[in-house]
Design a protein around this motif. Structure first.
Motif, PDB file in Angstrom:
ATOM      1  N   ASP A  90      22.627 -18.686  -7.452  1.00 38.41           N
ATOM      2  CA  ASP A  90      21.230 -18.337  -7.722  1.00 38.41           C
ATOM      3  C   ASP A  90      20.706 -17.290  -6.737  1.00 38.41           C
ATOM      4  O   ASP A  90      20.011 -16.375  -7.121  1.00 38.41           O
ATOM      5  CB  ASP A  90      20.332 -19.569  -7.650  1.00 38.41           C
ATOM      6  CG  ASP A  90      20.519 -20.503  -8.830  1.00 38.41           C
ATOM      7  OD1 ASP A  90      21.253 -20.153  -9.775  1.00 38.41           O
ATOM      8  OD2 ASP A  90      19.924 -21.599  -8.798  1.00 38.41           O
ATOM      9  N   GLY A  91      21.036 -17.444  -5.472  1.00 41.92           N
ATOM     10  CA  GLY A  91      20.504 -16.553  -4.447  1.00 41.92           C
ATOM     11  C   GLY A  91      21.374 -15.356  -4.130  1.00 41.92           C
ATOM     12  O   GLY A  91      21.157 -14.682  -3.126  1.00 41.92           O
ATOM     13  N   ASN A  92      22.358 -15.052  -4.970  1.00 38.48           N
ATOM     14  CA  ASN A  92      23.253 -13.932  -4.705  1.00 38.48           C
ATOM     15  C   ASN A  92      22.465 -12.624  -4.746  1.00 38.48           C
ATOM     16  O   ASN A  92      21.964 -12.234  -5.790  1.00 38.48           O
ATOM     17  CB  ASN A  92      24.374 -13.904  -5.747  1.00 38.48           C
ATOM     18  CG  ASN A  92      25.369 -12.791  -5.526  1.00 38.48           C
ATOM     19  OD1 ASN A  92      25.056 -11.750  -4.947  1.00 38.48           O
ATOM     20  ND2 ASN A  92      26.576 -12.983  -5.997  1.00 38.48           N
ATOM     21  N   PRO A  93      22.352 -11.942  -3.608  1.00 39.52           N
ATOM     22  CA  PRO A  93      21.544 -10.721  -3.572  1.00 39.52           C
ATOM     23  C   PRO A  93      22.125  -9.570  -4.388  1.00 39.52           C
ATOM     24  O   PRO A  93      21.389  -8.661  -4.766  1.00 39.52           O
ATOM     25  CB  PRO A  93      21.492 -10.370  -2.083  1.00 39.52           C
ATOM     26  CG  PRO A  93      22.699 -11.011  -1.502  1.00 39.52           C
ATOM     27  CD  PRO A  93      22.955 -12.241  -2.314  1.00 39.52           C
ATOM     28  N   LEU A  94      23.423  -9.605  -4.689  1.00 46.28           N
ATOM     29  CA  LEU A  94      24.025  -8.542  -5.492  1.00 46.28           C
ATOM     30  C   LEU A  94      23.772  -8.744  -6.978  1.00 46.28           C
ATOM     31  O   LEU A  94      23.921  -7.818  -7.761  1.00 46.28           O
ATOM     32  CB  LEU A  94      25.538  -8.466  -5.245  1.00 46.28           C
ATOM     33  CG  LEU A  94      25.995  -8.107  -3.838  1.00 46.28           C
ATOM     34  CD1 LEU A  94      27.518  -8.139  -3.750  1.00 46.28           C
ATOM     35  CD2 LEU A  94      25.452  -6.757  -3.424  1.00 46.28           C
ATOM     36  N   GLY A  95      23.421  -9.968  -7.376  1.00 43.05           N
ATOM     37  CA  GLY A  95      23.154 -10.243  -8.778  1.00 43.05           C
ATOM     38  C   GLY A  95      24.373 -10.135  -9.671  1.00 43.05           C
ATOM     39  O   GLY A  95      24.264  -9.759 -10.825  1.00 43.05           O
ATOM     40  N   VAL A  96      25.545 -10.442  -9.146  1.00 41.45           N
ATOM     41  CA  VAL A  96      26.782 -10.344  -9.919  1.00 41.45           C
ATOM     42  C   VAL A  96      27.387 -11.728 -10.124  1.00 41.45           C
ATOM     43  O   VAL A  96      27.071 -12.664  -9.405  1.00 41.45           O
ATOM     44  CB  VAL A  96      27.827  -9.421  -9.243  1.00 41.45           C
ATOM     45  CG1 VAL A  96      27.310  -8.010  -9.132  1.00 41.45           C
ATOM     46  CG2 VAL A  96      28.254  -9.970  -7.895  1.00 41.45           C
ATOM     47  N   SER A  97      28.257 -11.824 -11.107  1.00 39.41           N
ATOM     48  CA  SER A  97      29.058 -13.025 -11.323  1.00 39.41           C
ATOM     49  C   SER A  97      30.471 -12.719 -10.845  1.00 39.41           C
ATOM     50  O   SER A  97      31.067 -11.717 -11.244  1.00 39.41           O
ATOM     51  CB  SER A  97      29.086 -13.402 -12.803  1.00 39.41           C
ATOM     52  OG  SER A  97      27.811 -13.773 -13.254  1.00 39.41           O
ATOM     53  N   TYR A  98      30.992 -13.566  -9.983  1.00 40.86           N
ATOM     54  CA  TYR A  98      32.331 -13.363  -9.454  1.00 40.86           C
ATOM     55  C   TYR A  98      33.374 -13.884 -10.431  1.00 40.86           C
ATOM     56  O   TYR A  98      33.201 -14.947 -11.028  1.00 40.86           O
ATOM     57  CB  TYR A  98      32.495 -14.052  -8.095  1.00 40.86           C
ATOM     58  CG  TYR A  98      31.648 -13.402  -7.037  1.00 40.86           C
ATOM     59  CD1 TYR A  98      31.997 -12.157  -6.516  1.00 40.86           C
ATOM     60  CD2 TYR A  98      30.493 -14.005  -6.576  1.00 40.86           C
ATOM     61  CE1 TYR A  98      31.212 -11.541  -5.557  1.00 40.86           C
ATOM     62  CE2 TYR A  98      29.703 -13.404  -5.619  1.00 40.86           C
ATOM     63  CZ  TYR A  98      30.066 -12.167  -5.109  1.00 40.86           C
ATOM     64  OH  TYR A  98      29.292 -11.558  -4.170  1.00 40.86           O
ATOM     65  N   VAL A  99      34.448 -13.146 -10.594  1.00 40.97           N
ATOM     66  CA  VAL A  99      35.550 -13.524 -11.477  1.00 40.97           C
ATOM     67  C   VAL A  99      36.726 -13.903 -10.593  1.00 40.97           C
ATOM     68  O   VAL A  99      37.125 -13.133  -9.712  1.00 40.97           O
ATOM     69  CB  VAL A  99      35.938 -12.367 -12.427  1.00 40.97           C
ATOM     70  CG1 VAL A  99      37.071 -12.794 -13.346  1.00 40.97           C
ATOM     71  CG2 VAL A  99      34.726 -11.906 -13.233  1.00 40.97           C
ATOM     72  N   TRP A 100      37.261 -15.085 -10.841  1.00 43.60           N
ATOM     73  CA  TRP A 100      38.364 -15.636 -10.056  1.00 43.60           C
ATOM     74  C   TRP A 100      39.516 -15.998 -10.983  1.00 43.60           C
ATOM     75  O   TRP A 100      39.299 -16.306 -12.136  1.00 43.60           O
ATOM     76  CB  TRP A 100      37.930 -16.935  -9.376  1.00 43.60           C
ATOM     77  CG  TRP A 100      36.626 -16.944  -8.674  1.00 43.60           C
ATOM     78  CD1 TRP A 100      35.382 -17.034  -9.245  1.00 43.60           C
ATOM     79  CD2 TRP A 100      36.417 -16.909  -7.274  1.00 43.60           C
ATOM     80  NE1 TRP A 100      34.424 -17.057  -8.264  1.00 43.60           N
ATOM     81  CE2 TRP A 100      35.028 -16.976  -7.053  1.00 43.60           C
ATOM     82  CE3 TRP A 100      37.268 -16.824  -6.180  1.00 43.60           C
ATOM     83  CZ2 TRP A 100      34.471 -16.964  -5.782  1.00 43.60           C
ATOM     84  CZ3 TRP A 100      36.711 -16.822  -4.910  1.00 43.60           C
ATOM     85  CH2 TRP A 100      35.331 -16.883  -4.715  1.00 43.60           C
ATOM     86  N   LEU A 101      40.704 -15.993 -10.439  1.00 38.76           N
ATOM     87  CA  LEU A 101      41.849 -16.628 -11.092  1.00 38.76           C
ATOM     88  C   LEU A 101      42.074 -17.938 -10.358  1.00 38.76           C
ATOM     89  O   LEU A 101      42.105 -17.964  -9.124  1.00 38.76           O
ATOM     90  CB  LEU A 101      43.099 -15.750 -11.022  1.00 38.76           C
ATOM     91  CG  LEU A 101      43.060 -14.489 -11.887  1.00 38.76           C
ATOM     92  CD1 LEU A 101      44.321 -13.661 -11.674  1.00 38.76           C
ATOM     93  CD2 LEU A 101      42.893 -14.827 -13.360  1.00 38.76           C
ATOM     94  N   THR A 102      42.213 -19.022 -11.109  1.00 38.67           N
ATOM     95  CA  THR A 102      42.373 -20.325 -10.458  1.00 38.67           C
ATOM     96  C   THR A 102      43.802 -20.552  -9.983  1.00 38.67           C
ATOM     97  O   THR A 102      44.063 -21.515  -9.272  1.00 38.67           O
ATOM     98  CB  THR A 102      41.935 -21.473 -11.389  1.00 38.67           C
ATOM     99  OG1 THR A 102      42.778 -21.492 -12.537  1.00 38.67           O
ATOM    100  CG2 THR A 102      40.479 -21.310 -11.812  1.00 38.67           C
ATOM    101  N   GLN A 103      44.688 -19.670 -10.393  1.00 37.31           N
ATOM    102  CA  GLN A 103      46.053 -19.665  -9.876  1.00 37.31           C
ATOM    103  C   GLN A 103      46.371 -18.218  -9.525  1.00 37.31           C
ATOM    104  O   GLN A 103      46.240 -17.330 -10.371  1.00 37.31           O
ATOM    105  CB  GLN A 103      47.040 -20.168 -10.923  1.00 37.31           C
ATOM    106  CG  GLN A 103      46.814 -21.615 -11.293  1.00 37.31           C
ATOM    107  CD  GLN A 103      47.789 -22.063 -12.374  1.00 37.31           C
ATOM    108  OE1 GLN A 103      48.254 -21.282 -13.191  1.00 37.31           O
ATOM    109  NE2 GLN A 103      48.095 -23.350 -12.361  1.00 37.31           N
ATOM    110  N   PRO A 104      46.755 -17.951  -8.277  1.00 38.38           N
ATOM    111  CA  PRO A 104      47.034 -16.568  -7.893  1.00 38.38           C
ATOM    112  C   PRO A 104      48.018 -15.899  -8.852  1.00 38.38           C
ATOM    113  O   PRO A 104      48.956 -16.518  -9.339  1.00 38.38           O
ATOM    114  CB  PRO A 104      47.630 -16.704  -6.492  1.00 38.38           C
ATOM    115  CG  PRO A 104      47.059 -17.980  -5.975  1.00 38.38           C
ATOM    116  CD  PRO A 104      46.947 -18.885  -7.176  1.00 38.38           C
TER     117      PRO A 104
END
Length: 176
Positions: A90-104
Motif C-alpha cells: 500500500d505504501g510503496n512510493p514507486l506505485g509498482v507491483s513487483y513480479v517474482w518467480l517463486t522458484q529461481p
C-alpha cells in the motif's frame, strides 16, 4: 472435558505485529506468510499497475496480507511453466507491483515476457526488469513528479534481504 481458560495479554505487552520487533515486552513477534516466504523468491521486475487488473485478467484471487513494511496485495500462480508471485505494498512510493518467480529460474526475462503477453499488456507496462535490490538492473521507472526517467545512483546495499527490500521501495534511508 475440562474447560481451560487462557488469561488475556499482560497490560504492558505491545501488539505482536507492531514494529520495532523484539523491543517490547510481548514475548511473541508475529510475522506474515508473505514476510516468511518472499525472501526465497527471485524478483524479476515490476509492473506499473496494481495487482487487481492482472488478477482479473487471469481470474486469480487477490490475497490481502501484511508484513513488517505495510499491508499488501499478492497473487501466486503458475503460468506456462513459470511460478509467479505479484505483490504491491500500500505504501510503496514507486506505485509498482513487483513480479517474482517463486522458484529461481535462469530465464527470468522469458518469464516476464510470458506474463506480459498473457495479461495482454505492452512493454510500456514494465516499470523495470531485474531485481530492485540490484541497482545494475535495467531501469525504466519514471518519476511521478516530472514524468521523466528517474535517476538511480549506485549505493552500497545493506546485507539483509528485507533491509534491501525496504531500501528499494523507499521505506528506509540509505544510512541504515
Amino acid at each position: 472435558m475440562t474447560k481451560i481458560e487462557v488469561p488475556g495479554p499482560e497490560p504492558d505487552w505491545q501488539p505482536a505485529t507492531q514494529p520495532p520487533y523484539y523491543t517490547g515486552k510481548n514475548p511473541a513477534n508475529q510475522y506474515s506468510v508473505w514476510e516468511h516466504s518472499a525472501p526465497l523468491f527471485q524478483m524479476i521486475g515490476a509492473l506499473a499497475l496494481p495487482v487487481q487488473p492482472i488478477a482479473q485478467r487471469l481470474r486469480l484471487h487477490v490475497e490481502r496480507s501484511w508484513d513488517g513494511l505495510d499491508e499488501l496485495d499478492v497473487v501466486l500462480f503458475r503460468l506456462e511453466g513459470f511460478r509467479f508471485a505479484i505483490s504491491r505494498h500500500d505504501g510503496n512510493p514507486l506505485g509498482v507491483s513487483y513480479v517474482w518467480l517463486t522458484q529461481p529460474h535462469e530465464r527470468a526475462d522469458t518469464a516476464l515476457d510470458t506474463l506480459v503477453t498473457a495479461v495482454g499488456i505492452g512493454e510500456d507496462a514494465v516499470a523495470f526488469r531485474g531485481d530492485a535490490h540490484d541497482f545494475r538492473a535495467e531501469r525504466i521507472v519514471t518519476s511521478p513528479e516530472t514524468g521523466s526517467p528517474a535517476t538511480v545512483s549506485a549505493v552500497t546495499l545493506p546485507a539483509s534481504l528485507w533491509a534491501r527490500f525496504r531500501r528499494a521501495i523507499g521505506t528506509t534511508s540509505v544510512a541504515q
